[in-house]
Design a protein around this motif. Structure first.
Motif, PDB file in Angstrom:
ATOM      1  N   THR A 203       1.113  -1.108  -0.095  1.00  0.00           N
ATOM      2  CA  THR A 203      -0.065  -0.013   0.040  1.00  0.00           C
ATOM      3  C   THR A 203       1.006   1.270  -0.099  1.00  0.00           C
ATOM      4  O   THR A 203       1.941   1.374   0.728  1.00  0.00           O
ATOM      5  CB  THR A 203      -1.115   0.072   1.226  1.00  0.00           C
ATOM      6  OG1 THR A 203      -0.180  -0.018   2.459  1.00  0.00           O
ATOM      7  CG2 THR A 203      -1.985  -1.161   1.051  1.00  0.00           C
ATOM      8  N   PRO A 204       0.623   2.065  -0.950  1.00  0.00           N
ATOM      9  CA  PRO A 204       1.436   3.423  -1.176  1.00  0.00           C
ATOM     10  C   PRO A 204       1.582   4.158   0.308  1.00  0.00           C
ATOM     11  O   PRO A 204       2.399   5.086   0.247  1.00  0.00           O
ATOM     12  CB  PRO A 204       0.699   4.375  -2.094  1.00  0.00           C
ATOM     13  CG  PRO A 204      -0.484   3.854  -2.312  1.00  0.00           C
ATOM     14  CD  PRO A 204      -0.571   2.138  -1.401  1.00  0.00           C
ATOM     15  N   ASN A 205       0.606   4.088   1.281  1.00  0.00           N
ATOM     16  CA  ASN A 205       0.722   4.832   2.538  1.00  0.00           C
ATOM     17  C   ASN A 205       2.162   4.559   3.244  1.00  0.00           C
ATOM     18  O   ASN A 205       2.429   5.107   4.198  1.00  0.00           O
ATOM     19  CB  ASN A 205      -0.332   4.713   3.634  1.00  0.00           C
ATOM     20  CG  ASN A 205      -0.858   3.237   3.712  1.00  0.00           C
ATOM     21  OD1 ASN A 205      -0.285   2.422   2.999  1.00  0.00           O
ATOM     22  ND2 ASN A 205      -1.839   2.948   4.575  1.00  0.00           N
TER      23      ASN A 205
ATOM     24  N   ARG B 102      16.492 -10.922  -7.934  1.00  0.00           N
ATOM     25  CA  ARG B 102      15.972  -9.783  -7.950  1.00  0.00           C
ATOM     26  C   ARG B 102      14.866  -9.523  -7.033  1.00  0.00           C
ATOM     27  O   ARG B 102      14.153 -10.524  -6.939  1.00  0.00           O
ATOM     28  CB  ARG B 102      15.370  -9.608  -9.537  1.00  0.00           C
ATOM     29  CG  ARG B 102      16.537  -9.297 -10.646  1.00  0.00           C
ATOM     30  CD  ARG B 102      16.153 -10.428 -11.795  1.00  0.00           C
ATOM     31  NE  ARG B 102      17.007 -10.146 -12.783  1.00  0.00           N
ATOM     32  CZ  ARG B 102      18.075 -10.991 -13.337  1.00  0.00           C
ATOM     33  NH1 ARG B 102      18.347 -11.976 -12.573  1.00  0.00           N
ATOM     34  NH2 ARG B 102      18.705 -10.835 -14.216  1.00  0.00           N
ATOM     35  N   VAL B 103      14.783  -8.260  -6.704  1.00  0.00           N
ATOM     36  CA  VAL B 103      13.791  -7.724  -5.577  1.00  0.00           C
ATOM     37  C   VAL B 103      13.012  -6.438  -6.212  1.00  0.00           C
ATOM     38  O   VAL B 103      13.921  -5.507  -6.530  1.00  0.00           O
ATOM     39  CB  VAL B 103      14.318  -7.473  -3.956  1.00  0.00           C
ATOM     40  CG1 VAL B 103      13.119  -7.205  -3.315  1.00  0.00           C
ATOM     41  CG2 VAL B 103      14.832  -9.169  -3.719  1.00  0.00           C
ATOM     42  N   LEU B 104      11.878  -6.424  -6.723  1.00  0.00           N
ATOM     43  CA  LEU B 104      11.113  -5.296  -7.066  1.00  0.00           C
ATOM     44  C   LEU B 104      10.012  -5.038  -6.198  1.00  0.00           C
ATOM     45  O   LEU B 104       9.211  -5.957  -5.678  1.00  0.00           O
ATOM     46  CB  LEU B 104      10.777  -5.773  -8.412  1.00  0.00           C
ATOM     47  CG  LEU B 104      11.590  -6.397  -9.352  1.00  0.00           C
ATOM     48  CD1 LEU B 104      11.045  -7.070 -10.308  1.00  0.00           C
ATOM     49  CD2 LEU B 104      12.744  -5.553  -9.804  1.00  0.00           C
ATOM     50  N   ALA B 105       9.702  -3.606  -5.850  1.00  0.00           N
ATOM     51  CA  ALA B 105       8.546  -3.341  -4.757  1.00  0.00           C
ATOM     52  C   ALA B 105       7.848  -2.384  -5.826  1.00  0.00           C
ATOM     53  O   ALA B 105       8.295  -1.728  -6.414  1.00  0.00           O
ATOM     54  CB  ALA B 105       9.150  -2.834  -3.982  1.00  0.00           C
ATOM     55  N   TYR B 106       6.558  -2.573  -5.766  1.00  0.00           N
ATOM     56  CA  TYR B 106       5.542  -1.552  -6.165  1.00  0.00           C
ATOM     57  C   TYR B 106       4.576  -1.222  -5.470  1.00  0.00           C
ATOM     58  O   TYR B 106       3.698  -2.217  -4.800  1.00  0.00           O
ATOM     59  CB  TYR B 106       4.770  -2.643  -7.692  1.00  0.00           C
ATOM     60  CG  TYR B 106       5.879  -2.955  -8.517  1.00  0.00           C
ATOM     61  CD1 TYR B 106       6.225  -2.515  -9.789  1.00  0.00           C
ATOM     62  CD2 TYR B 106       6.371  -4.617  -8.601  1.00  0.00           C
ATOM     63  CE1 TYR B 106       6.874  -2.921 -10.639  1.00  0.00           C
ATOM     64  CE2 TYR B 106       7.031  -5.067  -9.296  1.00  0.00           C
ATOM     65  CZ  TYR B 106       7.484  -4.279 -10.507  1.00  0.00           C
ATOM     66  OH  TYR B 106       8.248  -4.562 -11.323  1.00  0.00           O
ATOM     67  N   PRO B 107       4.118   0.060  -5.309  1.00  0.00           N
ATOM     68  CA  PRO B 107       2.930   0.461  -4.669  1.00  0.00           C
ATOM     69  C   PRO B 107       1.678   0.238  -5.412  1.00  0.00           C
ATOM     70  O   PRO B 107       1.650   0.220  -6.604  1.00  0.00           O
ATOM     71  CB  PRO B 107       3.278   1.985  -4.520  1.00  0.00           C
ATOM     72  CG  PRO B 107       3.944   2.190  -5.409  1.00  0.00           C
ATOM     73  CD  PRO B 107       5.005   0.977  -5.979  1.00  0.00           C
ATOM     74  N   ALA B 108       0.705  -0.143  -4.808  1.00  0.00           N
ATOM     75  CA  ALA B 108      -0.549  -0.340  -5.102  1.00  0.00           C
ATOM     76  C   ALA B 108      -1.187   0.955  -5.648  1.00  0.00           C
ATOM     77  O   ALA B 108      -1.259   1.980  -4.923  1.00  0.00           O
ATOM     78  CB  ALA B 108      -1.480  -1.096  -4.386  1.00  0.00           C
TER      79      ALA B 108
END
Length: 148
Positions: free
Chosen positions: A9-11, A52-58
Motif C-alpha cells: 500500500t502506498p501509505n 532480483r527484488v522489485l517493489a510496487y505500490p498499489a
C-alpha cells in the motif's frame, strides 16, 4: 529466477517517523537475505546475478473494514499491507523452500517490528515454485558472477 515481487500500500511510502518504510533498503535487505540461503550441501541456493527484488505500490487498495477497528483500538485508520512473493525455478527440496521462507520471514519481522508495534499492518511472505511452460533468459549480469 528467483524473483521476489513486493506489492504494498502506498501509505508506506512516507518517512519512518510517519509510519513508512524505506522500500529501497528493504529490497536490498531481502536480496541479501536471499543470497545468504544455503542448500543441504552448503551451496548458495540462488545465483547472485539472477536474484532480483522489485517493489510496487498499489495504485488502488482496500483493507479490512477501512479503519474502523483500528480507530476503535486507538491505533488509527491508516491500515497498511505488504505482499511478498518469491518465485523460484522448479527442482529445489522442501528443506530449501523452508529455509528460503524462514530467512525472508526473519528479515521481514525485523524490518517491520516498529510497524507492528505502532499501526495496523499485515505482511505476507509467500514462496512459490514454478513449472515454466516457457523460460528464456537474456542477461549480461550472470557473467559478472560466474567467473571460475
Amino acid at each position: 529466477m528467483p524473483h521476489l515481487v513486493i506489492l504494498y500500500t502506498p501509505n508506506l511510502d512516507k518517512p519512518a517517523a510517519d509510519g513508512g518504510i524505506d522500500m529501497s533498503s528493504l529490497c536490498r535487505a531481502l536480496c541479501d537475505a536471499m543470497l545468504s540461503v544455503r542448500d543441504e550441501e552448503d551451496r548458495q541456493v540462488f545465483p547472485t546475478g539472477g536474484t532480483r527484488v522489485l517493489a510496487y505500490p498499489a495504485a488502488h487498495f482496500a483493507i479490512a473494514d477501512g479503519g474502523a477497528a483500528g480507530e476503535a483500538a486507538g491505533l488509527g485508520s491508516d491500515y497498511a499491507f505488504v505482499y511478498m512473493n518469491v518465485r523460484m525455478a522448479k527442482g529445489r527440496s522442501a528443506l530449501v523452500h523452508h529455509r528460503v521462507g524462514e530467512t525472508l520471514n526473519a528479515c521481514v519481522r525485523q524490518w517491520f517490528r516498529p510497524q507492528f508495534e505502532r499501526r495496523p499492518i499485515g505482511v505476507t511472505v509467500q514462496v512459490d515454485e514454478g513449472h515454466e511452460v516457457f523460460d528464456a533468459k537474456n542477461s549480461s549480469l550472470h557473467p559478472l558472477f560466474n567467473k571460475t
